[in-house]
Every structure is written in C-alpha cells, then in structure tokens.
Design an enzyme around this catalytic site. Structure first.
Site, mmCIF file in Angstrom:
data_model
loop_
_atom_site.group_PDB
_atom_site.id
_atom_site.type_symbol
_atom_site.label_atom_id
_atom_site.label_comp_id
_atom_site.label_asym_id
_atom_site.label_seq_id
_atom_site.Cartn_x
_atom_site.Cartn_y
_atom_site.Cartn_z
ATOM 1 N N ARG A 11 4.257 -13.511 9.111
ATOM 2 C CA ARG A 11 4.990 -12.270 8.894
ATOM 3 C C ARG A 11 6.254 -12.258 9.753
ATOM 4 O O ARG A 11 6.363 -13.008 10.721
ATOM 5 C CB ARG A 11 4.092 -11.076 9.192
ATOM 6 C CG ARG A 11 3.794 -10.869 10.655
ATOM 7 C CD ARG A 11 2.539 -10.045 10.848
ATOM 8 N NE ARG A 11 2.746 -8.617 10.673
ATOM 9 C CZ ARG A 11 2.239 -7.898 9.664
ATOM 10 N NH1 ARG A 11 1.535 -8.444 8.728
ATOM 11 N NH2 ARG A 11 2.424 -6.618 9.601
ATOM 12 N N LYS A 47 3.505 0.374 11.043
ATOM 13 C CA LYS A 47 3.601 1.665 10.364
ATOM 14 C C LYS A 47 3.277 2.809 11.317
ATOM 15 O O LYS A 47 3.927 3.846 11.303
ATOM 16 C CB LYS A 47 2.630 1.698 9.185
ATOM 17 C CG LYS A 47 3.334 1.615 7.838
ATOM 18 C CD LYS A 47 2.334 1.487 6.700
ATOM 19 C CE LYS A 47 2.828 0.469 5.685
ATOM 20 N NZ LYS A 47 1.788 0.000 4.775
ATOM 21 N N GLU A 50 0.872 -1.167 0.000
ATOM 22 C CA GLU A 50 0.000 0.000 0.000
ATOM 23 C C GLU A 50 0.917 1.227 0.000
ATOM 24 O O GLU A 50 1.794 1.321 0.857
ATOM 25 C CB GLU A 50 -0.877 -0.031 1.257
ATOM 26 C CG GLU A 50 -2.007 0.944 1.195
ATOM 27 C CD GLU A 50 -2.887 0.897 2.443
ATOM 28 O OE1 GLU A 50 -3.494 1.929 2.742
ATOM 29 O OE2 GLU A 50 -2.950 -0.158 3.107
HETATM 30 P P1 ATP Z 1 2.236 -2.671 8.267
HETATM 31 O O1 ATP Z 1 1.553 -3.649 9.153
HETATM 32 O O2 ATP Z 1 3.654 -2.430 8.619
HETATM 33 O O3 ATP Z 1 1.486 -1.403 8.077
HETATM 34 P P2 ATP Z 1 1.138 -3.641 5.840
HETATM 35 O O4 ATP Z 1 0.822 -5.065 5.724
HETATM 36 O O5 ATP Z 1 0.013 -2.752 6.075
HETATM 37 O O6 ATP Z 1 2.323 -3.407 6.856
HETATM 38 P P3 ATP Z 1 1.526 -3.361 3.058
HETATM 39 O O7 ATP Z 1 2.113 -2.224 2.319
HETATM 40 O O8 ATP Z 1 0.100 -3.625 2.897
HETATM 41 O O9 ATP Z 1 1.886 -3.107 4.568
HETATM 42 O O10 ATP Z 1 2.354 -4.677 2.808
HETATM 43 C C1 ATP Z 1 2.762 -5.121 1.548
HETATM 44 C C2 ATP Z 1 3.088 -6.570 1.614
HETATM 45 O O11 ATP Z 1 4.110 -6.805 2.564
HETATM 46 C C3 ATP Z 1 1.893 -7.387 2.036
HETATM 47 O O12 ATP Z 1 1.802 -8.513 1.182
HETATM 48 C C4 ATP Z 1 2.207 -7.798 3.439
HETATM 49 O O13 ATP Z 1 1.690 -9.056 3.709
HETATM 50 C C5 ATP Z 1 3.729 -7.820 3.449
HETATM 51 N N1 ATP Z 1 4.229 -7.546 4.793
HETATM 52 C C6 ATP Z 1 3.976 -6.462 5.556
HETATM 53 N N2 ATP Z 1 4.564 -6.570 6.761
HETATM 54 C C7 ATP Z 1 5.226 -7.750 6.757
HETATM 55 C C8 ATP Z 1 6.034 -8.455 7.714
HETATM 56 N N3 ATP Z 1 6.275 -7.965 8.931
HETATM 57 N N4 ATP Z 1 6.548 -9.657 7.347
HETATM 58 C C9 ATP Z 1 6.323 -10.160 6.130
HETATM 59 N N5 ATP Z 1 5.575 -9.568 5.195
HETATM 60 C C10 ATP Z 1 5.027 -8.379 5.494
HETATM 61 MG MG MG Z 2 -1.610 -3.864 4.420
#
Ligand code: ATP
Ligand code: MG
Length: 617
Positions: free
Chosen positions: A292, A302, A61
């Site tokens: 994750r 974030k 995102e």
């Molecule tokens: P955050 O929880 O930090 O805001 P998010 O999942 O909202 O992270 P996205 O930009 O939606 O952030 O994530 C993009 C991709 O990265 C998604 O496929 C998500 O599953 C993966 N991702 C995010 N955080 C992790 C993590 N800690 N370990 C592995 N993959 C991750």
């Molecule tokens: Mg997300």
C-alpha cells in the site's frame, strides 16, 4: 531534477526491492515500466490462462472518502485493465451495514471519474450477491464444510490458538448437517439476537495459517442496510464475500494490499470448493498483493481522517490540505499528476514510504506542462514610474506559456503606477540580491528596464512606495530591447486594472514526515530509514498507535494562510477549477466552491520550488 522516491523498507522485506520508478516525464503518458503485475498478466496472456481476458476491480468500502492511497490502487487496477484492453469493475464492498452510506458511494464514483477512469456498465455491490452468498453458505453446510457455532465471540477468540499452538475445536463443530441447516435458516429468519451464533467454515483448527482455523463467514446483525434495507439480518464477512464476488464477476486478477497475503489460501479454498461443486466457473480469479502507499507528512488512516474533520482541524473532507481526492481536487492537484505519480512510484511487494515531495513534484511537472502563466502580486507595494506620463498606458505582450508558443500571448497594460512584490525591493540589498534597490536596475518582465530612484516609508518604517524611471528603448519584443542586460527580472501589474483576489496559501498539513512518531522533531528526516514503529506494516496503520505520541501535536500551524493579492483581470473571470502558474510563485487553482466572477479565490496547489528542501524543482 531529482525525483527519486525516498523509499524506506522494513528489514524483513529488504530482499525484494521495489520496482524502479519510471524516469521523470512532464505530462506525457507513461511508457509502462515493468512491474511484477505486468509480468504476471503478460504471462497469463501468453499461456491463454484467461483466454486473453484481463478483468480487475477496485473494491472500496463505502464508509468514507477516497484518499491518496486509493489513487494508487485505482491507477493500478484501471491502468492494468486499460493497458490490456480489459475492464475494471467498480465494486462497493458494502457488507458492513452499520458504517456505510449512499453519500459515500457517490463521492467515491465521482473521485474515480475525476481521476480519469471509467467502469462502463460494471458498477457492482457486494450486496448484489447476498442471495448467491447465502445459497453458497447452505451448500457449504450441506457438504459438511460449514457449521453453526454458538460459542461467544470471546470463547471463539480463546479457542483459536496462537501461531505456536493449534486451536481447539468448538463443541458445535460436530453438529449434523440437518442441525446446521436448521440453525442457519433460523439465523436468516431472524430468530436469534446479534452474536448468538455465527456460521463457520470447517477447514482445519490446527492449520499453521490462523485464517484457515474455521473462519466465521456469517454473523447476525439486526441492522438496516443502505441498499438491502431489512431484507437480511445476517451478513457475510469480508473473506467469504470478496473471493466469491470476484469469481461471480469473472475477475481475472484480484489485486489487494499486502495484509491480505495470509488470507490468500482461504480465498483460494472457498472458490475452489464452490467451483468443484459446480457453483462457480473456472478459470477462477487469482489474488495478488502489492504494498500500500505510505506517504510522509500526511495520515491515510480513515480513523484519523475522520478525527481531523470532526475535531475541526481542517475545513471538511474537501479541505485542500486533506489527503482525500476531493481535497486534492480543490487543492489544484491534477488527475494526470496522480497517474504520473503512480507510475513513478511503481508497484512493489514490500512496504515502503514515499516522500511527499515525490507527489508534489509529479503535480508540479504536470502543471508546468499544462497550466498557462498569469501574474499575481501576492504582497503588493506600489511602484511609480516617474518618467511615464500620468494617465498614459500602452500594451505589452506576455506569452501564455513560454514553452508552448501555440498557446499565444496576452496583452498586459503598462502604466505609470504598478504593483510589485514587497520582497522585490530592498532598501539595503544583501549580497547577491539583484532586484530593486536604490540605484539598481531590473527588467519588468515582458516590458521595460527600470532604475530605482527612491522610495517612501510610513511612520512604522514600512516601505509604501518605490520610485523608478523606465528606459523606453528596452521594451521587450522590440529591436534592440535585449541589448542591455540586467540580472533581475520581476513581475508587475498595472494598478488601474488589477483585481483584488483572495489567495489561500496551502502547505503540508503536518510539519514532520511521520506524524505521531515518538522521536523528537528533527531527530530523523525522510532521507534516513524509518524506525520500524513508524512503518505501517502490512497496512495496519492503526497498529502503531498505542505506543505513539499524539499525531495531532504534529499539525503544521502554517498549513493555511489567507492573503489578499492583486491579479490579472483574466483570473477574475476564469471558471472555477482553472489552473494557472502564477509567475515566480507556483501553481494555483480557482477554488471549486468559493471562486466566482468578480470574487476571485485562488488556492495554491504547490509552490514553484519545494520549500521543504527535497526534490527541489
Ligand atoms: P483505510 O485503511 O484508509 O481505511 P481501506 O483499505 O479500509 O482503507 P477500502 O475502501 O477498503 O479502504 O479500500 C479500497 C481499496 O483501496 C482496497 O483494495 C485497498 O487495498 C486499497 N487501498 C486502501 N488504502 C490504500 C493505500 N494506502 N495504498 C494502496 N491501496 C490502498
Ligand atoms: Mg478495507
């Protein structure tokens, strides 16, 4: 060297051990260790499910900078595609017009490239599909599979039921197709204010899976989107958008984190219905979930990262202490180190914690193989070689990399006045101290053996000068030089051609493994199982917050120390981002932003040894 990841599993997931970490390797590319995703793909290739195609995607995102956790997901998605001769798409999941920005898109793309991956022509946006997504929404309505609900968000929440009680159908559920189509078109035309209606799929209000209780798929948001501008005032929701985007791009394996496991039936329902209606092509993508990355001594949510930046606890998103990829780059961490790390921790289907030392050790191992050696004296005192002629000098030679002779040697000037490290001299040496002390002998690395003849102190009792004599017969690399053995071996640099440099000694941002966890500091260390409250279950890191202490109280006050050091002249002219081992100290990088010719600035990536006492290097 012990580099096993420290793993914590929550109780419910103990049965499924994570994929074992690959054995330690320095630098060399991985021989892929088996994991459940590699097994699935091999099986799909064997059965010809996708005719041998492997297409994955990384769907960030664009509302922030990528962090270490994303590196795991990137390495996984791009790595699996590459191993199978497939492709991995970069898709911006930009369905939330209020929080997203082009600035983030560019930073995300740069970080993925920096990690060494390439999406070729396959850069997409969920917003590319707004037209299709809307067309499909009308199709769902026309099939009696979606309706416009006019309940308030609150009413909808209350009528959704619980895990033990079925949901209650909304009064809007029985609207006719004609009515729904009319309302949806008027939603799209902007006739209603935000929140007046939502479009919901008509699945099953009594489903044991709450995600199937008529999920909302469109909401009204009168907001300007960074790409589509004001073309839309209704925006599709994640669950609806994601599976359709995957199917439109002909993704084969859609890999996401565990919290989406319960959404998988909805993922399948939506695209299966559309394929049944001839709107999507089979074979359809299949979603798989993995754990994750949870890493000790940092925060990866974030919201918390934003707080660290906005409240000035760090010097911006690319502060070398930040667990962002832009921060990692400035820190001197390497893309190869991240890939090595990702391979070592493997992929599992259960939540676990990885100790920060595992990441640091991967960086150390990569840098040990790739970084040339240089000398920097971080806390200098003067060493005077009394029997060396005043104004005289001579060449000595030091290997650029002790294990890689092909990288050659460099010339280093030996002279009468040298800088050495303050702690390489002790007035009254403690037991086992084999460096300089009155009467003691050491080798000046790649040069001569010297004997300490005396020292001087200032009025405050600080040693200012150490005196010695050298033995000309002991010059490294000359016949017989190694005949006499001494225990100590210290680095040095001639005063005349030493260049002053700013050196930033970075350390972990938090001083405890689980910032904000309620136990007193030191009550639990990373080798013990984490209490459940510290585990970011199913990726919802923020869920832990309510019951927590303030994680900001756990910031490490010594995470950044700026010193003035003396370095080899070559370090002053090296381009930004050059990485070196400063002998006996650790791995350092010429700062990306502030380092310039004549004004050297170096950041410490990792010390040679782990001062936190885990995977000691
Ligand atoms: P955050 O929880 O930090 O805001 P998010 O999942 O909202 O992270 P996205 O930009 O939606 O952030 O994530 C993009 C991709 O990265 C998604 O496929 C998500 O599953 C993966 N991702 C995010 N955080 C992790 C993590 N800690 N370990 C592995 N993959 C991750
Ligand atoms: Mg997300």
């Amino acid at each position: 060297m012990d580099v096993r990841p420290v793993l914590f599993m929550n109780k419910t997931s103990m049965k499924e051990p994570p994929t074992p970490a690959a054995p330690p390797r320095a630098g060399a590319p991985a021989a892929p260790a088996p994991n459940f995703l590699r097994t699935v793909i091999a099986e799909d290739n064997r059965t010809g499910k996708y005719e041998g195609r492997v297409v994955t995607r990384f769907p960030p995102e664009p509302n922030g900078y990528l962090h270490y956790g994303h590196a795991k997901s990137i390495a996984l998605n791009f790595g699996l595609a590459a191993e199978n001769g497939g492709t991995c798409h970069l898709r911006y999941d930009d369905t939330n017009p209020l929080k997203e920005d082009v600035e983030f898109e560019d930073a995300i793309a740069a970080s993925v490239r920096w990690l060494g991956y390439d999406w070729g022509a396959h850069r997409y946006h969920a917003s590319d599909y707004y037209g299709d997504l809307y067309r499909f929404a009308e199709w769902f309505v026309s099939q009696g599979l979606a309706y416009v609900d006019s309940q308030s968000a609150d009413e909808m929440r209350r009528s959704r039921g619980t895990l033990t009680e079925p949901g209650r159908p909304s009064a809007s559920r029985d609207r006719t197709v004609i009515e729904n189509l009319d309302l949806l078109r008027r939603m799209r035309a902007g006739e209603f204010p935000d929140g007046a209606h939502v479009l919901r799929l008509k699945i099953d209000m009594a489903s044991p899976n709450l995600n199937l209780r008529d999920p909302a798929i469109y909401r009204i948001r009168h907001a300007t989107h960074h790409r589509t501008g004001d073309a839309w005032c209704i925006y599709p929701l994640y669950d609806y958008t994601h599976c359709i985007s995957d199917a439109l791009e002909r993704i084969t394996h859609s890999i996401c984190t565990l919290e989406f496991q319960d959404h998988r039936p909805l993922y399948d329902w939506v695209i299966d219905k559309l394929a049944g209606g001839g709107l999507l092509e089979r074979p359809l993508p299949q979603q798989y979930e993995f754990a994750r990355l949870n890493l000790t001594y940092v925060v990866l949510s974030k919201r918390k990262l934003i707080q660290l930046v906005e409240q000035g606890h760090v010097d911006g998103w690319d502060d070398p202490r930040m667990p962002t990829l832009v921060g990692a780059r400035r820190r001197g961490f390497t893309p190869e180190g991240f890939r090595l790390f990702a391979e070592r921790i493997g992929v599992s289907k259960s939540d676990s914690w990885i100790d920060m030392s595992v990441l640091e050790q991967a960086m150390r191992d990569d840098l040990n193989a790739s970084a040339e050696r240089r000398v920097a004296v971080l806390d200098p005192i003067r060493l005077v070689v009394e029997n060396y002629p005043e104004g005289g000098f001579e060449s000595t030679h030091a290997p650029n990399h002790p294990q890689q002779p092909e990288l050659g040697q460099r010339e280093r000037r030996f002279a009468r006045e040298l800088w050495i490290e303050r702690d390489d001299f002790m007035e009254a040496p403690s037991k086992g101290y084999f460096r300089l002390a009155p009467g003691a002998e050491v080798r000046l690395r790649y040069a001569f053996i010297v004997r300490c003849t005396g020292f001087e102190k200032d009025a405050d009792g600080n040693v200012t000068v150490v005196r010695c004599t050298y033995d000309p017969a002991t010059k490294s690399g000359t016949p017989g030089a190694e005949a006499r053995k001494v225990k100590g071996n210290i680095h040095w640099h001639a005063v005349d051609d030493a260049v002053p440099a700013e050196v930033r000694l970075y350390d972990r941002l938090f001083r405890v493994p689980f910032p904000g966890a309620r136990l007193p500091h030191g009550a639990r260390d990373a080798s013990e199982p984490a209490p459940t409250h510290a585990i970011a279950v199913a990726g919802d890191e923020d869920a832990e917050d309510g019951a927590e202490r303030d994680y900001l109280d756990d910031l490490n006050p010594d995470s950044k120390r700026v010193i003035r050091a003396y370095v080899e002249p070559a370090l002053a002219t090296a381009p930004p981002e050059s990485r070196f081992q400063f002998e006996r100290h650790g791995y350092f990088v010429a700062d990306l932003a502030d380092h310039a010719a004549g004004r050297p600035v170096y950041n410490r990536a990792v010390p040679l040894k782990d001062p936190w006492g885990r995977a000691g290097g």
